[in-house]
Motif scaffolding. Structure first.
Motif, PDB file in Angstrom:
ATOM      1  N   ASN A 188       4.105 -38.763 -32.281  1.00 20.62           N
ATOM      2  CA  ASN A 188       5.259 -39.144 -31.464  1.00 20.62           C
ATOM      3  C   ASN A 188       5.675 -38.011 -30.533  1.00 20.62           C
ATOM      4  O   ASN A 188       6.092 -38.253 -29.396  1.00 20.62           O
ATOM      5  CB  ASN A 188       6.427 -39.536 -32.366  1.00 20.62           C
ATOM      6  CG  ASN A 188       6.208 -40.876 -33.040  1.00 20.62           C
ATOM      7  OD1 ASN A 188       5.728 -41.811 -32.426  1.00 20.62           O
ATOM      8  ND2 ASN A 188       6.552 -40.965 -34.315  1.00 20.62           N
TER       9      ASN A 188
ATOM     10  N   ARG B 123      10.840 -36.986 -30.932  1.00 25.18           N
ATOM     11  CA  ARG B 123      10.148 -37.963 -31.756  1.00 25.18           C
ATOM     12  C   ARG B 123      10.323 -39.386 -31.259  1.00 25.18           C
ATOM     13  O   ARG B 123       9.430 -40.219 -31.440  1.00 25.18           O
ATOM     14  CB  ARG B 123      10.655 -37.866 -33.205  1.00 25.18           C
ATOM     15  CG  ARG B 123       9.894 -38.721 -34.201  1.00 25.18           C
ATOM     16  CD  ARG B 123      10.628 -38.808 -35.518  1.00 25.18           C
ATOM     17  NE  ARG B 123      11.907 -39.488 -35.379  1.00 25.18           N
ATOM     18  CZ  ARG B 123      12.052 -40.809 -35.400  1.00 25.18           C
ATOM     19  NH1 ARG B 123      10.992 -41.586 -35.529  1.00 25.18           N
ATOM     20  NH2 ARG B 123      13.247 -41.352 -35.283  1.00 25.18           N
ATOM     21  N   SER B 124      11.433 -39.689 -30.640  1.00 27.57           N
ATOM     22  CA  SER B 124      11.744 -41.074 -30.316  1.00 27.57           C
ATOM     23  C   SER B 124      12.511 -41.153 -29.014  1.00 27.57           C
ATOM     24  O   SER B 124      12.940 -40.142 -28.454  1.00 27.57           O
ATOM     25  CB  SER B 124      12.564 -41.709 -31.451  1.00 27.57           C
ATOM     26  OG  SER B 124      13.775 -41.000 -31.631  1.00 27.57           O
ATOM     27  N   THR B 125      12.688 -42.389 -28.566  1.00 28.97           N
ATOM     28  CA  THR B 125      13.443 -42.685 -27.348  1.00 28.97           C
ATOM     29  C   THR B 125      14.531 -43.685 -27.688  1.00 28.97           C
ATOM     30  O   THR B 125      14.294 -44.650 -28.418  1.00 28.97           O
ATOM     31  CB  THR B 125      12.513 -43.254 -26.264  1.00 28.97           C
ATOM     32  OG1 THR B 125      11.556 -42.260 -25.901  1.00 28.97           O
ATOM     33  CG2 THR B 125      13.303 -43.657 -25.028  1.00 28.97           C
TER      34      THR B 125
ATOM     35  N   ILE C 275      16.247 -47.174 -31.641  1.00 22.44           N
ATOM     36  CA  ILE C 275      15.432 -45.962 -31.595  1.00 22.44           C
ATOM     37  C   ILE C 275      13.970 -46.378 -31.693  1.00 22.44           C
ATOM     38  O   ILE C 275      13.547 -46.936 -32.704  1.00 22.44           O
ATOM     39  CB  ILE C 275      15.821 -45.004 -32.734  1.00 22.44           C
ATOM     40  CG1 ILE C 275      17.283 -44.584 -32.589  1.00 22.44           C
ATOM     41  CG2 ILE C 275      14.916 -43.779 -32.728  1.00 22.44           C
ATOM     42  CD1 ILE C 275      17.788 -43.727 -33.727  1.00 22.44           C
ATOM     43  N   VAL C 276      13.204 -46.112 -30.650  1.00 22.88           N
ATOM     44  CA  VAL C 276      11.807 -46.515 -30.563  1.00 22.88           C
ATOM     45  C   VAL C 276      10.924 -45.278 -30.658  1.00 22.88           C
ATOM     46  O   VAL C 276      11.128 -44.321 -29.903  1.00 22.88           O
ATOM     47  CB  VAL C 276      11.529 -47.267 -29.243  1.00 22.88           C
ATOM     48  CG1 VAL C 276      10.088 -47.746 -29.197  1.00 22.88           C
ATOM     49  CG2 VAL C 276      12.492 -48.430 -29.075  1.00 22.88           C
ATOM     50  N   PRO C 277       9.946 -45.234 -31.572  1.00 20.89           N
ATOM     51  CA  PRO C 277       9.005 -44.090 -31.613  1.00 20.89           C
ATOM     52  C   PRO C 277       8.266 -43.956 -30.280  1.00 20.89           C
ATOM     53  O   PRO C 277       7.927 -44.949 -29.631  1.00 20.89           O
ATOM     54  CB  PRO C 277       8.056 -44.455 -32.761  1.00 20.89           C
ATOM     55  CG  PRO C 277       8.819 -45.431 -33.595  1.00 20.89           C
ATOM     56  CD  PRO C 277       9.689 -46.202 -32.656  1.00 20.89           C
ATOM     57  N   ASN C 278       8.027 -42.726 -29.868  1.00 25.27           N
ATOM     58  CA  ASN C 278       7.424 -42.486 -28.562  1.00 25.27           C
ATOM     59  C   ASN C 278       6.010 -43.056 -28.450  1.00 25.27           C
ATOM     60  O   ASN C 278       5.583 -43.437 -27.357  1.00 25.27           O
ATOM     61  CB  ASN C 278       7.396 -40.986 -28.260  1.00 25.27           C
ATOM     62  CG  ASN C 278       8.774 -40.453 -27.918  1.00 25.27           C
ATOM     63  OD1 ASN C 278       9.617 -41.184 -27.394  1.00 25.27           O
ATOM     64  ND2 ASN C 278       9.015 -39.191 -28.215  1.00 25.27           N
TER      65      ASN C 278
END
Length: 454
Positions: free
Chosen positions: A269, A304-306, A317-320
């Motif tokens: 990520n 780690r995430s967006t 929260i979405v993993p990259n």
């Protein structure tokens, strides 16, 4: 640890010294109160406090106005709020310093003014220190405890405790360490971590709010600097505690290998986030749609995430790596304006010119329509001869704001098209089936078989 020093007999000298210090302080207070100079000092203290309060109102008001005009939460905004809280004590300290110097020049006692000024200075430092901490119960406890220690040091009551703590020894193999040194090391280590966190937060807020950098790049650089500063501060903290940092090299290497196997997804990520920022395929403020159907506005791009906020005001929260491994639609990557097709159907015997007129009226009635009277003019297309109706599409270019509300926009156009068709008395054809049975004029019946018997 030397247990004998913890016995009541060993603590007796400490208690006696504290009692002696308290007695001296009480005698000094009696002497000060009985002295005419004390009345002048108390009057000067009251006057300086009142004058400091009056003078602090204008700069405090200006600082609050500057904080409101800042427009974003960063270090400068926090500095404005912190300064507004200490304007009064700072001006009071300045006035007390001038009064102390004047009393000394006139040969009048100034011990009370001197002690009050020192206590106020300590309180100002504690307020500045506490302003960088998250507000809550523990921040208040730490602030009051730090000020209490400073006050005890100023009045001279802390020295007996420090000398006693210095006599308490703890055995660490070949050498002994005093409890005082351990406490000082812990305090210095904690201060190093606090200072590292403060510097990291300042760098992160300034980079994230910099107009010369994209918000996503600034946020990622700020987080990198913050983590780097925290690591350096942690090393200094360990050094203050007397830990040999070089001895941790082998252990950190083995720990790194173990973490590498266990945190492959986290590293994936992280690298995905770096790729996203390097390619600039995604930035804060973009309206996106993932292959899973998730759509929304990008609020933050972290290691780690967006963080994506949907139109229903839900933060997801979405993993990259989800933006790298699957298809990603970025509706606002190059240009926010886009075109949509609104399908509808009418009966075969309907006048096509009336359908076109009704569709254009529907487009004009919706505020999302962008019409430049050129290439972006709304149109009505006849696209298909359906099984039971003529298939039309209303082709409309949308405004920049419409891209953020795709479902709302489509619902508005469907509503407007239906209203326009009803206005022009155009029938929306529905599926229907006709069953035709053909029968001849004469029906003949033939019976085959043996004789009929009653």
């Amino acid at each position: 640890m030397s247990l004998d020093l913890l016995q009541p007999e060993a603590a007796a000298p400490l208690i006696a010294e504290i009692q002696e210090s308290i007695t001296r302080l009480i005698e000094a207070a009696r002497h000060e109160l009985s002295s005419p100079d004390t009345l002048w000092q108390l009057g000067a203290l009251a006057l300086c406090s009142a004058l400091g309060y009056l003078l602090s109102r204008f700069p405090k008001k200006k600082l609050m106005e500057a904080a409101e005009k800042r427009g974003r939460i960063d270090f400068v905004l926090l500095a404005y709020h912190s300064l507004s809280r200490i304007v009064w004590p700072v001006l009071t300290v300045i006035l007390l310093g001038a009064a102390t110097a004047g009393f000394e020049a006139l040969g009048v006692g100034n011990n009370t003014l001197h002690i009050t000024t020192s206590l106020l200075l300590a309180w100002i430092l504690v307020r500045i220190f506490a302003a960088s901490m998250r507000r809550g119960f523990w921040s208040k406890v730490i602030a009051y405890f730090a000020w209490a220690l400073t006050a005890l040091y100023i009045v001279g009551w802390l020295r007996p405790f420090t000398r006693w703590l210095n006599t308490l020894l703890i055995d660490f193999g070949d050498h002994e360490v005093s409890v005082l040194r351990i406490l000082i090391s812990i305090a210095l280590a904690w201060f190093a971590l606090w200072l590292g966190r403060l510097i990291g937060n300042v760098a992160q807020s300034q980079l994230r709010g910099s107009p010369d950098l994209p918000a996503s790049v600034g946020g990622l650089l700020g987080q990198s600097i913050k983590i780097g500063v925290m690591i350096v501060a942690a090393l200094f903290a360990l050094n203050f505690l007397g830990v040999n940092v070089t001895a941790l090299t082998f252990f950190s290497g083995a720990l790194g290998v173990g973490i590498g196997f266990g945190l492959q997804s986290v590293f994936s990520n992280f690298m995905s986030g770096v790729i996203i920022l390097a390619e600039k395929s995604l930035k804060v403020g973009d309206f996106i749609e993932l292959q899973s159907g998730l759509s929304g506005v990008v609020k933050e791009i972290n290691f780690r995430s967006t963080l994506v906020m949907t139109n229903d005001n839900v933060d997801i929260i979405v993993p990259n790596e989800a933006f790298i491994k699957a298809q990603l639609i970025n509706w606002t990557m190059t240009e926010a304006r886009r075109r949509i097709h609104v399908p509808f159907g009418v009966a075969y015997d309907t006048d096509k010119e009336r359908v076109q007129k009704a569709g254009l009226e529907a487009a004009a009635a919706v505020p999302w329509t962008f019409d430049d009277r050129g290439d972006h003019t709304p149109q009505v297309w006849l696209v298909k001869f359906g099984e039971f109706r003529l298939e039309f599409e209303l082709i409309v270019w949308l405004t920049d704001e419409a891209v953020l509300r795709p479902q709302k926009v489509m619902a508005d156009y469907v509503w407007a098209v239906h209203s326009a068709l009803q206005k022009h008395e155009i029938h929306v054809s529905m599926p229907q089936r006709d069953l035709h049975i053909k029968s001849p004029e004469t029906l003949s019946v033939r019976i085959e078989g043996g004789d009929l018997k009653a």
